[in-house]
Design a protein around this motif. Structure first.
Motif, PDB file in Angstrom:
ATOM      1  N   UNK A 104       0.838  -1.205   0.000  1.00 58.76           N
ATOM      2  CA  UNK A 104       0.000   0.000   0.000  1.00 58.76           C
ATOM      3  C   UNK A 104       0.868   1.248   0.000  1.00 58.76           C
ATOM      4  N   UNK A 105       0.506   2.211  -0.824  1.00 60.79           N
ATOM      5  CA  UNK A 105       1.150   3.531  -0.818  1.00 60.79           C
ATOM      6  C   UNK A 105       0.035   4.560  -0.918  1.00 60.79           C
ATOM      7  N   UNK A 106      -0.221   5.292   0.180  1.00 58.51           N
ATOM      8  CA  UNK A 106      -1.335   6.244   0.153  1.00 58.51           C
ATOM      9  C   UNK A 106      -0.873   7.697  -0.028  1.00 58.51           C
ATOM     10  N   UNK A 107       0.411   7.884  -0.360  1.00 57.45           N
ATOM     11  CA  UNK A 107       0.915   9.144  -0.914  1.00 57.45           C
ATOM     12  C   UNK A 107       1.616   8.759  -2.215  1.00 57.45           C
ATOM     13  N   UNK A 108       0.871   8.245  -3.170  1.00 58.82           N
ATOM     14  CA  UNK A 108       1.450   7.499  -4.292  1.00 58.82           C
ATOM     15  C   UNK A 108       2.307   8.345  -5.222  1.00 58.82           C
ATOM     16  N   UNK A 109       2.015   9.643  -5.379  1.00 57.02           N
ATOM     17  CA  UNK A 109       2.822  10.474  -6.265  1.00 57.02           C
ATOM     18  C   UNK A 109       2.860   9.922  -7.676  1.00 57.02           C
ATOM     19  N   UNK A 110       4.063   9.666  -8.176  1.00 56.16           N
ATOM     20  CA  UNK A 110       4.220   9.148  -9.537  1.00 56.16           C
ATOM     21  C   UNK A 110       4.039   7.643  -9.612  1.00 56.16           C
ATOM     22  N   UNK A 111       3.616   7.007  -8.514  1.00 61.94           N
ATOM     23  CA  UNK A 111       3.321   5.562  -8.467  1.00 61.94           C
ATOM     24  C   UNK A 111       4.576   4.709  -8.612  1.00 61.94           C
TER      25      UNK A 111
END
Length: 624
Positions: A415-422
């Motif tokens: 999980x990444x909930x500050x995904x930015x550029x993914x």
């Protein structure tokens, strides 16, 4: 038939307060009492008596606090009444992928994921705003965060409010950042598995506060490491001190888990180069390690004079003992497992063979640019991926996030909930291609505006990166069976169910508007995925569609849930659902059935539908 409304508990995200009370009263049932309004309340005096001297009530005590902390805690516990709407057209491989990309305020999204992904996430990596004074700090609205989000992103009102930075001149510079991070980390912890870990990128501005925050939320006993990443290799002469590193704080859910907290890493070329075979040992490549240990760890049998094959005597240095007892050491010498140098006169060393076990590397706290890349390398790589177009200024290197993912997640949900550029999605797909893993990702990103017409929001950049990265991985690695490079797109929105807000003065004119409880601009798919969220089902579950008596019926989880949202439903459709249960034989014979409340041909059909399903053993029948 139970009716689900916009205010029904089951149409909200997980009620964390109610959940905490249930856990507490399971341990101490005697603390539950009845309030003046007839509701269940916790008797704190009774709890205090049960805890005895373990209660701290003095003002002067060790704690970490700031203005707004109590409100931030309440915000984390307030259920969301929003939903996630599906967008198949913006997705890739919608019908088969198990990856998710969610556009929305991550606080509300984390709330909505509480039921479906509770204790299911193996690893979290986030790169939140560093609070440099220019970063956007999410301005949570404590009254209605869904309305706040829709206004911020221009979905309501004329233009929407601008996303605000948090300048250093603000009197609550650190406070704003802490109030943003606290509820998000609190909710994120609930999603971690017991063997889960979280990595958080940060710089000097907030690293001290982040550590204290995580000590409170995760427990300081669950601190794993504060990694140092060499983010640049050139010197900044404009600064008082040229800063060439950032930090990555790592905490785990439970340090006492039975599994390894962090995975060991694959051998690098540098590590492999240490293994040689100068004496043509038949056991293959080896490296030498010390044959002694600290004396305090040894027994009497490990103190002796060692005799080499050439007759040379080797005595111990002060404070050291031999690693083996005399008999075991002699056996190792006889088998050629001890190295005395090319001429036989060297200090005895143990041979460690490369092929005797699956060699791995223990993670280290220093992450050097040569191994994991820099910001500049990451920026150029992303530029190449987008055909020379610079779409993101400060992405994290793919090698850095890949190493963290290797440490934290062999298989499972990332999980990444500050995904930015993914970059986290990119790293997960790349690692799956390299090691055959089955990592699944959930990316969450606010649709923060950019100045790039081709990619109006940061969320658009993230989605396009996943598309391009997936195709590049397939091209580079060749055809890989079962490599999932797709993703389902969902977007945060208000609930699909109309709120019941009819007043007595306009009852006659308003009642016809509520003949159907679902909003007019919402599709059956919108409603279906809200039902999944509220029942705690995985958003990537395969959905089978049946046509029963001309009506569309959705089946999920091998028959655990059946949904029909069409109108003018007759008993023929209901009988078809009853037969479906016999065919599917769901686990524990339990099946939930949900209809549109206004979907029945008439009230007689509605009443008879419940009876027909009960006769088929289906007791849980709901409507929305």
């Amino acid at each position: 038939m139970h009716k689900l409304t916009a205010h029904d508990a089951e149409t909200q995200s997980l009620d964390l307060v109610a959940d905490n009370i249930a856990k507490l009263t399971a341990l101490f049932p005697e603390i539950l009492t009845e309030g003046a309004d007839g509701g269940k309340r916790v008797d704190f005096e009774a709890l205090r008596e049960l805890l005895g001297t373990a209660v701290e009530d003095k003002e002067e005590r060790y704690n970490f606090t700031w203005h707004g902390k109590a409100q931030a805690r309440r915000l984390a516990q307030t259920p969301s009444t929003g939903t996630l709407r599906p967008y198949p057209a913006e997705s890739k491989h919608w019908d088969s992928t198990q990856n998710l990309f969610i556009e929305g305020d991550n606080l509300e999204v984390l709330k909505l994921l509480q039921k479906s992904y509770h204790q299911r996430v193996k690893m979290i990596y986030i790169d939140p705003p560093y609070n440099t004074g220019k970063d956007f700090i999410y301005p949570d609205n404590y009254r209605d965060n869904i309305a706040n989000y829709l206004e911020l992103t221009g979905q309501t009102g004329e233009d929407g409010r601008k996303l605000a930075a948090n300048p250093e001149t603000s009197g609550r510079y650190h406070t704003h950042w802490l109030n943003m991070m606290y509820p998000r980390l609190k909710l994120a912890r609930n999603l971690l598995r017991d063997d889960g870990v979280i990595f958080i990128s940060i710089d000097d501005t907030e690293v001290a506060n982040l550590r204290k925050l995580c000590d409170e939320i995760f427990g300081e006993e669950n601190f794993v490491a504060q990694l140092i990443w060499e983010k640049r290799t050139n010197r900044e002469n404009r600064k008082i001190v040229s800063n060439r590193h950032d930090y990555i704080a790592c905490f785990c859910k439970n340090i006492n888990t039975t599994t390894r907290v962090l995975n060991q890493l694959p051998m690098t070329e540098k590590a492999l180069s240490n293994y040689k075979n100068p004496d043509n040992d038949v056991r293959g490549l080896w490296k030498s390690d010390p044959a002694t240990a600290q004396a305090g760890h040894g027994t009497k049998s490990q103190f002796y004079t060692l005799l080499a094959p050439n007759g040379k005597e080797h005595t111990l240095e002060s404070g050291r003992c031999w690693l083996y007892t005399k008999d075991v050491m002699q056996k190792a010498i006889d088998e050629g497992r001890i190295w005395f140098g090319k001429d036989g006169n060297g200090v005895p060393r143990i041979k460690t063979y490369l092929n005797e076990k699956d060699r791995k590397l223990t993670p280290e706290s220093m992450l050097f640019a040569d191994d994991v890349g820099t910001n500049e390398i990451a920026k150029n790589m992303l530029k190449d991926l987008f055909s020379g177009f610079a779409v993101f200024e400060t992405p994290k290197p793919i090698d850095l996030v890949s190493m963290l993912t290797n440490m934290g997640c062999g298989d499972g949900i990332v999980l990444d909930f500050f995904a930015g550029s993914a970059v986290t999605a990119h790293a997960s797909m790349m690692l799956n291609a390299e090691d055959g893993g089955n990592r699944k990702f959930i990316m969450v990103q606010l649709p923060e505006p950019t100045d790039k017409p081709d990619y109006p929001t940061i969320a658009d950049i993230g989605k396009e990166r996943i598309r391009r990265a997936g195709e590049k991985i397939r091209a580079d690695k060749g055809s890989i069976i079962n490599l999932d490079v797709g993703f389902k797109v969902f977007k945060l929105d208000s609930t699909n169910i109309k709120p019941w807000d009819v007043g007595f003065d306009d009852l006659e004119t308003s009642l016809p508007l509520f003949a159907d409880s679902l909003k007019d601009d919402r599709s059956n798919d919108d409603v279906l995925y809200e039902i999944l969220l509220k029942y705690g089902l995985d958003l990537s579950l395969p959905i089978t569609t049946h046509t029963l008596a001309g009506k569309t019926v959705y089946q999920l989880g091998m028959g655990a849930l059946v949904v029909c949202l069409d109108k003018a439903i007759t008993l023929n459709t209901v009988e078809g659902i009853a037969k479906l249960k016999d065919e599917l034989q769901p686990e524990d014979s339990l099946m939930r059935v949900v209809f549109r409340d206004s979907g029945f041909a008439d009230d007689v059909v509605k009443v008879n539908a419940v009876q027909i399903l009960k006769q088929a053993g289906i007791e849980d029948v709901r409507s929305v």
